[in-house]
Design a protein around this motif. Structure first.
Motif, PDB file in Angstrom:
ATOM      1  N   GLU A 418      17.957  42.471  48.808  1.00  0.00           N
ATOM      2  CA  GLU A 418      19.339  42.169  48.434  1.00  0.00           C
ATOM      3  C   GLU A 418      20.005  41.288  49.493  1.00  0.00           C
ATOM      4  OE1 GLU A 418      23.062  44.629  46.402  1.00  0.00           O
ATOM      5  OE2 GLU A 418      21.218  45.664  46.981  1.00  0.00           O
ATOM      6  N   ARG A 419      19.590  41.446  50.720  1.00  0.00           N
ATOM      7  CA  ARG A 419      20.106  40.600  51.800  1.00  0.00           C
ATOM      8  C   ARG A 419      19.530  39.183  51.741  1.00  0.00           C
ATOM      9  NH1 ARG A 419      23.732  40.757  55.440  1.00  0.00           N
ATOM     10  NH2 ARG A 419      22.541  40.902  57.368  1.00  0.00           N
ATOM     11  N   GLY A 420      18.431  39.002  50.975  1.00  0.00           N
ATOM     12  CA  GLY A 420      17.850  37.679  50.826  1.00  0.00           C
ATOM     13  C   GLY A 420      16.660  37.400  51.716  1.00  0.00           C
ATOM     14  N   HIS A 421      16.110  38.421  52.345  1.00  0.00           N
ATOM     15  CA  HIS A 421      14.972  38.226  53.243  1.00  0.00           C
ATOM     16  C   HIS A 421      13.653  38.145  52.460  1.00  0.00           C
ATOM     17  CE1 HIS A 421      17.478  38.761  56.717  1.00  0.00           C
ATOM     18  NE2 HIS A 421      17.801  40.011  56.400  1.00  0.00           N
ATOM     19  N   GLU A 422      12.653  37.607  53.115  1.00  0.00           N
ATOM     20  CA  GLU A 422      11.276  37.628  52.600  1.00  0.00           C
ATOM     21  C   GLU A 422      10.641  38.924  53.089  1.00  0.00           C
ATOM     22  OE1 GLU A 422       6.990  35.349  53.280  1.00  0.00           O
ATOM     23  OE2 GLU A 422       8.850  34.415  54.003  1.00  0.00           O
ATOM     24  N   VAL A 423      10.232  39.791  52.149  1.00  0.00           N
ATOM     25  CA  VAL A 423       9.800  41.130  52.530  1.00  0.00           C
ATOM     26  C   VAL A 423       8.395  41.420  52.017  1.00  0.00           C
ATOM     27  CG1 VAL A 423      10.435  43.581  52.538  1.00  0.00           C
ATOM     28  CG2 VAL A 423      12.209  41.836  52.238  1.00  0.00           C
ATOM     29  N   VAL A 424       7.586  42.013  52.888  1.00  0.00           N
ATOM     30  CA  VAL A 424       6.265  42.517  52.500  1.00  0.00           C
ATOM     31  C   VAL A 424       6.229  44.002  52.816  1.00  0.00           C
ATOM     32  CG1 VAL A 424       3.775  42.337  52.799  1.00  0.00           C
ATOM     33  CG2 VAL A 424       5.204  40.298  53.071  1.00  0.00           C
ATOM     34  N   LEU A 425       5.919  44.821  51.796  1.00  0.00           N
ATOM     35  CA  LEU A 425       5.816  46.266  51.989  1.00  0.00           C
ATOM     36  C   LEU A 425       4.353  46.676  51.874  1.00  0.00           C
ATOM     37  CD1 LEU A 425       8.026  49.117  50.685  1.00  0.00           C
ATOM     38  CD2 LEU A 425       5.574  49.227  50.252  1.00  0.00           C
ATOM     39  N   TYR A 426       3.891  47.467  52.832  1.00  0.00           N
ATOM     40  CA  TYR A 426       2.519  47.969  52.854  1.00  0.00           C
ATOM     41  C   TYR A 426       2.515  49.468  52.590  1.00  0.00           C
ATOM     42  CZ  TYR A 426       1.754  43.608  55.455  1.00  0.00           C
ATOM     43  OH  TYR A 426       1.710  42.298  55.861  1.00  0.00           O
ATOM     44  N   GLU A 427       1.645  49.906  51.694  1.00  0.00           N
ATOM     45  CA  GLU A 427       1.496  51.332  51.401  1.00  0.00           C
ATOM     46  C   GLU A 427       0.008  51.652  51.354  1.00  0.00           C
ATOM     47  OE1 GLU A 427       1.241  55.032  50.658  1.00  0.00           O
ATOM     48  OE2 GLU A 427       3.229  54.205  51.079  1.00  0.00           O
ATOM     49  N   LYS A 428      -0.422  52.648  52.126  1.00  0.00           N
ATOM     50  CA  LYS A 428      -1.849  52.954  52.208  1.00  0.00           C
ATOM     51  C   LYS A 428      -2.378  53.664  50.961  1.00  0.00           C
ATOM     52  CE  LYS A 428      -1.617  57.390  54.669  1.00  0.00           C
ATOM     53  NZ  LYS A 428      -2.088  58.132  55.866  1.00  0.00           N
ATOM     54  N   ALA A 429      -1.501  54.327  50.197  1.00  0.00           N
ATOM     55  CA  ALA A 429      -1.936  54.997  48.970  1.00  0.00           C
ATOM     56  C   ALA A 429      -2.021  54.005  47.819  1.00  0.00           C
ATOM     57  CB  ALA A 429      -0.973  56.128  48.630  1.00  0.00           C
ATOM     58  N   ASP A 430      -2.476  54.506  46.672  1.00  0.00           N
ATOM     59  CA  ASP A 430      -2.616  53.631  45.514  1.00  0.00           C
ATOM     60  C   ASP A 430      -1.366  53.595  44.649  1.00  0.00           C
ATOM     61  OD1 ASP A 430      -2.697  56.138  44.439  1.00  0.00           O
ATOM     62  OD2 ASP A 430      -4.614  55.885  43.392  1.00  0.00           O
ATOM     63  N   GLN A 431      -0.297  54.240  45.111  1.00  0.00           N
ATOM     64  CA  GLN A 431       0.964  54.215  44.380  1.00  0.00           C
ATOM     65  C   GLN A 431       2.128  54.346  45.351  1.00  0.00           C
ATOM     66  OE1 GLN A 431       1.637  57.640  41.849  1.00  0.00           O
ATOM     67  NE2 GLN A 431       0.436  58.972  43.176  1.00  0.00           N
ATOM     68  N   LEU A 432       3.280  53.846  44.923  1.00  0.00           N
ATOM     69  CA  LEU A 432       4.496  54.002  45.707  1.00  0.00           C
ATOM     70  C   LEU A 432       5.083  55.397  45.482  1.00  0.00           C
ATOM     71  CD1 LEU A 432       6.220  50.578  44.946  1.00  0.00           C
ATOM     72  CD2 LEU A 432       5.136  51.243  47.113  1.00  0.00           C
ATOM     73  N   GLY A 433       5.965  55.783  46.370  1.00  0.00           N
ATOM     74  CA  GLY A 433       6.709  57.029  46.172  1.00  0.00           C
ATOM     75  C   GLY A 433       6.655  57.968  47.351  1.00  0.00           C
ATOM     76  N   GLY A 434       5.531  58.002  48.077  1.00  0.00           N
ATOM     77  CA  GLY A 434       5.438  58.881  49.234  1.00  0.00           C
ATOM     78  C   GLY A 434       5.756  60.319  48.877  1.00  0.00           C
ATOM     79  N   ASN A 435       6.597  60.959  49.685  1.00  0.00           N
ATOM     80  CA  ASN A 435       6.900  62.370  49.458  1.00  0.00           C
ATOM     81  C   ASN A 435       7.784  62.620  48.238  1.00  0.00           C
ATOM     82  OD1 ASN A 435       5.331  63.402  51.499  1.00  0.00           O
ATOM     83  ND2 ASN A 435       6.973  63.389  53.022  1.00  0.00           N
ATOM     84  N   VAL A 436       8.356  61.561  47.648  1.00  0.00           N
ATOM     85  CA  VAL A 436       9.066  61.762  46.385  1.00  0.00           C
ATOM     86  C   VAL A 436       8.078  62.196  45.300  1.00  0.00           C
ATOM     87  CG1 VAL A 436      10.410  60.635  44.565  1.00  0.00           C
ATOM     88  CG2 VAL A 436      10.934  60.189  46.946  1.00  0.00           C
ATOM     89  N   ILE A 437       6.839  61.740  45.393  1.00  0.00           N
ATOM     90  CA  ILE A 437       5.823  62.145  44.416  1.00  0.00           C
ATOM     91  C   ILE A 437       5.637  63.657  44.469  1.00  0.00           C
ATOM     92  CG2 ILE A 437       3.422  61.896  43.709  1.00  0.00           C
ATOM     93  CD1 ILE A 437       5.048  59.345  43.346  1.00  0.00           C
TER      94      ILE A 437
END
Length: 663
Positions: A418-437
């Motif tokens: 939303e701020r307009g930055h170029e962002v790369v997110l890395y997640e070691k699992a095969d899905q997003l969500g972490g502890n929300v899962i």
């Protein structure tokens, strides 16, 4: 195309136009100034809600005289004409968005804090309240009983209600809500739970309703005919000695011709055991109190009815109104979580609606006290910095890496984009969500399931690049030459250092709950916090024989957990007959059993178990953080969420936002 024609149908009452049937149920945001007046930050906090499409905003617990009625920080005080000018600014802000401004006019009576007002609280009768007993215990003093109101005091107080409503009108408002429920002063007169009088204000229902009738008559006389009076009521106080539904129906018969809208809630707020009936948590049914409103509407079909209580979205609101259960739908927490929810539904953007998780974080902040905040909407507590509820674009576009795809990492991703930055997110699992899962895995946690789906959906729709199945190294991050890094790598389950903790049938409790590991028939869960108790409930309902071991002497650590109150969790445990052994210190585990010490006696016991699930806490991944934090300029690396300190979703989301919004 309007998919919600009943919700978005306009209505005129006494010539006052309401553009739809959505009300904001009254919050108390702790945003008034020290004198109890509307402030700039107060107006800014409500502005996104007015802009978001709701027809009417009620401001909670606005007291008729703060000198004798005060139980919160920074309440609005309607006791003098000095409130009118600041109030007019709030009313005009709402008007600029076609929204009606309203105050919940109240006197909390017995629940006023004697130390805050400088004298004993007043009420219908002289009693010592549960809230006062708690305050006295906490401060090491004797509890102070309330003072029974004299006839002169009753008349003076009736006049104060009328003047408070008149000041709202003078400020430009066309509607107000008179609070007659939840154990506040009007209901202290109406209910035999509080009213022990023997004069014309006590005894029969007609006598107990006298104070309310005098207030409503005085308000109408003061504001005239072209002003809408909404009246809030507890359909049932739930307390065994309180006012119950059948008597409430008789009470409504006495007042129905003096009000324009009846706002139907339930419960009382001075006793925590009964608060949950007007402030439901995520273990309780959605639309919890709608049945009361529906039954009242059947009994009084010509009376306009507003319903409130865990109505979580516009789709449910549409069903309520379309089926004739109510004429208005009031929401508070869902509009705090997403002020633009009405507009999103009206524009066909339902999937972008940010759902409330009913975690009670907003209320807990007020009790601390803090300004009101939200677990899933971090702008809520930071509206003074972002007064339009909008995140500004960054002056300089940067390349930012985010490590971790849990709630903190995803919030960082969304804010950075939303701020307009170029962002790369890395997640070691095969899905997003972490502890929300894992948090969303129990079938009763439908609110968390909605939030999980929303969070993942928004991440996938964002402009950022998401790399799943990617376990980053310092070298990998360094090669990307990020301008900044946000490390949201989370925490690991705490494994106790004792014999047998590494055996193959010993697992982290959520892994067993979610079916990630095999779970036998005799399960021992070690840890009686929220994670352990929720796992116990889920596995018991799947037919497993579950016992919980907890080192503490009781389960008071469950108070106001993310999934509900201690009372709700423990009632579920009791209903399912789940054994909970407290004051139990785990000593060792073998293939067939766990061995624990009873701390009160020092006696050792054996408990058969083919599966042991651990829920004794989490440990931040400090080692991983230390490995990765040299992969970008050292002043531009930030640690958020559980990676810095294990907490809840609210803390993860808000900590990530506060970092990302300033990059």
């Amino acid at each position: 195309m309007n998919n919600y024609p009943h919700v978005f149908e306009s209505i005129r009452i006494r010539g006052v136009d309401f553009k739809n049937r959505i009300e904001m149920a009254p919050p108390s945001p702790n945003r008034a100034d020290r004198d109890g007046r509307v402030s700039r930050e107060f107006i800014d906090w409500f502005k996104p809600i007015a802009e978001g499409g709701t027809a009417m905003i009620h401001v909670g617990n606005s007291v008729i005289d703060r000198a004798e009625s005060s139980d919160e920080e920074r309440q609005l005080d309607l006791g003098t004409d000095g409130c009118i000018l600041p109030l007019s600014q709030f009313a005009e802000m709402c008007e600029s968005f076609g929204c009606q401004a309203s105050l919940e006019i109240n006197h909390c009576g017995m629940d006023s804090d004697p130390l805050r007002i400088g004298h004993p609280a007043i009420s219908a009768s002289a009693i010592i309240t549960p809230a006062e007993m708690e305050r006295a215990k906490a401060s090491g003093r004797e509890p102070i009983p309330t003072m029974e109101m004299s006839h002169a005091k009753i008349k003076e107080t009736v006049d104060k209600y009328a003047m408070a409503a008149y000041r709202c009108q003078k400020a430009g408002m066309k509607v107000c809500m008179i609070h007659g429920g939840h154990g506040n002063l009007i209901s202290q007169f109406a209910s035999t739970l509080f009213n022990k009088r023997t004069d014309e204000y006590g005894g029969s229902l007609e006598n107990r309703a006298r104070f309310c009738i005098e207030v409503l008559d005085a308000v109408r006389a003061k504001v005239g005919e072209n002003f809408v009076i909404e009246f809030r009521i507890s359909a049932d106080e739930i307390h065994p000695d309180g006012m119950h539904f059948e008597e409430t129906l008789q009470f409504i018969e006495l007042i129905k011709d003096k009000i324009d809208i009846l706002h139907v809630s339930a419960g009382i707020h001075g006793d925590f055991a009964y608060m949950r009936y007007w402030w439901q948590n995520s273990m309780m049914d959605r639309m919890y109190n709608v049945h009361f409103a529906a039954d009242i509407k059947k009994r009084f079909p010509d009376l306009l009815i507003a319903t409130v209580g865990s109505i979580m979205n516009i789709k449910d609101a549409e069903e309520i109104i379309a089926s004739g259960k109510a004429d208005f739908v009031a929401m508070c927490r869902p509009l705090i979580a997403d002020p633009a929810m009405p507009r999103k539904y009206a524009l066909g953007q339902e999937e972008d609606h940010r759902p409330c998780i009913r975690c009670q974080y907003c209320g807990k902040r007020l009790i601390m006290p803090r300004v009101i905040g939200c677990a899933v909407n971090p702008l809520c507590a930071n509206i003074d910095e972002f007064p339009y509820g909008k995140i500004p674009k960054a002056e300089l576009k940067r390349k930012v890496g985010v490590v971790g795809g849990g709630p903190a990492g995803i919030q960082a991703l969304l804010t950075l984009c939303e701020r307009g930055h170029e962002v790369v997110l890395y997640e070691k699992a095969d899905q997003l969500g972490g502890n929300v899962i894992t948090a969303a895995s129990p079938k009763f946690k439908i609110d968390m399931q909605d939030y999980r789906d929303y969070l993942i959906r928004q991440a996938e729709k964002s402009a950022g690049t998401i790399q799943l199945n990617t376990e980053v190294t310092a070298e990998m991050l360094g090669a990307e030459q990020f301008d900044a890094l946000i490390l949201a790598v989370g925490a690991d389950p705490l494994i106790p250092n004792l014999p047998g903790a590494d055996l193959p049938h010993v697992h982290w409790a959520p892994d067993g709950e979610m079916g990630r590991v095999a779970v036998g028939e005799q399960v021992v869960i070690v840890g009686g916090g929220a994670i352990g108790i929720e796992s116990a409930i889920e596995l018991t309902e799947k037919g497993k024989q579950v016992t919980v071991l907890e080192m503490a002497p009781d389960l008071s650590n469950l108070f106001m957990t993310a999934s509900g109150t201690m009372q709700d969790l423990l009632e579920k445990v009791e209903a399912l007959k789940i054994p909970v052994i407290t004051s139990a210190k785990l000593k060792s585990i073998d293939a067939q059993a766990v061995y624990y010490e009873e701390l009160t006696t020092g006696t050792e016991h054996t408990l058969a178990a083919d599966t042991v699930l651990l829920a004794v806490g989490m440990v931040p991944r400090h080692q991983l953080v230390d490995e990765l934090r040299q992969s970008a300029p050292p002043t531009e690396v930030f640690v958020v969420g559980d990676a810095i300190e294990v907490g809840n979703i609210a803390e993860a989301v808000n900590s990530a936002f506060k970092i990302a919004v300033h990059l």
